[in-house]
Design a protein around this motif. Structure first.
Motif, PDB file in Angstrom:
ATOM      1  N   PHE A  14       0.823  -1.209   0.000  1.00  0.00           N
ATOM      2  CA  PHE A  14       0.000   0.000   0.000  1.00  0.00           C
ATOM      3  C   PHE A  14       0.859   1.262   0.000  1.00  0.00           C
ATOM      4  N   ASN A  44       2.349   1.692  -3.532  1.00  0.00           N
ATOM      5  CA  ASN A  44       1.373   2.030  -4.576  1.00  0.00           C
ATOM      6  C   ASN A  44       0.197   2.827  -4.043  1.00  0.00           C
ATOM      7  N   TYR A  45       0.453   3.788  -3.200  1.00  0.00           N
ATOM      8  CA  TYR A  45      -0.640   4.519  -2.579  1.00  0.00           C
ATOM      9  C   TYR A  45      -1.471   5.311  -3.583  1.00  0.00           C
ATOM     10  N   CYS A  48      -3.693   2.348  -5.853  1.00  0.00           N
ATOM     11  CA  CYS A  48      -4.146   1.194  -5.087  1.00  0.00           C
ATOM     12  C   CYS A  48      -5.655   1.009  -5.236  1.00  0.00           C
ATOM     13  N   LEU A  57      -5.345  -5.114  -4.020  1.00  0.00           N
ATOM     14  CA  LEU A  57      -5.025  -5.396  -2.618  1.00  0.00           C
ATOM     15  C   LEU A  57      -5.410  -6.833  -2.258  1.00  0.00           C
TER      16      LEU A  57
END
Length: 138
Positions: A99, A102-103, A106, A111
Motif C-alpha cells: 500500500f 502504490n498509494y 491502489c 489489494l
C-alpha cells in the motif's frame, strides 16, 4: 532452485500488462531473503531492485525503497520467526508495504489479489525452509 524460480516469477509478474502493480512473488521472496540473513541475500535484493527498475526509469528510487523495507523487515525479524504461525501477520505487513509503494494506484482488487498471493507464496517459502532445514535466525 528456489532462487531461479523466484526470479523467474519476479520477471513474469513485472512484465504482465496490468493496470495495477502485482508484487505477489517479489515481497514474499524479499521477506524470505531478509529472514535468511546471508551475504548472498543482499546480492539477490540488489538484483531484485534491478529487475523492478526495468519497468521504471529510476533505479535509485527502487533501491532506496528496497533498502528501507529490508531494514524494516530485519527489525521485525529480531523478535519474530518466519514460520507458519506468523504467515498471516507477515502477509498483512507485506500488504502495508504494498500500500505504501502504490498509494496512488491502489485498488481493492489488487489489494485482495496481492494478499491472497502473499499468503500462498509465503506458505511455500516457509514449507521450503522447513523441508530444507534452513534457519534464518537463531
Amino acid at each position: 532452485m528456489i532462487y531461479i524460480l523466484s526470479f523467474l516469477g519476479i520477471i513474469i509478474e513485472n512484465s504482465l500488462p496490468l493496470s495495477g502493480v502485482v508484487l505477489v512473488v517479489t515481497l514474499p521472496f524479499f521477506t524470505y531473503l531478509v529472514n535468511l540473513k546471508r551475504i548472498r541475500s543482499v546480492t539477490c535484493i540488489f538484483l531484485m531492485a534491478l529487475i523492478l527498475s526495468l519497468q521504471t526509469n529510476d533505479f535509485a528510487e527502487q533501491f532506496v525503497m528496497m533498502a528501507a523495507v529490508y531494514y524494516l523487515f530485519n527489525f521485525i525479524f529480531i523478535n519474530m520467526v518466519y514460520n507458519k504461525e506468523n504467515i498471516v501477520f507477515i502477509s498483512l505487513l507485506q500488504i502495508g508495504v504494498y500500500f505504501v509503494i502504490n498509494y496512488k494506484n491502489c485498488t481493492k482488487f489488487y489489494l485482495i489479489l496481492n494478499l491472497i498471493g502473499f499468503l500462498i507464496i509465503n506458505y511455500f517459502y516457509v514449507k521450503h525452509m522447513k523441508k530444507r532445514n534452513i534457519r534464518g535466525q537463531k
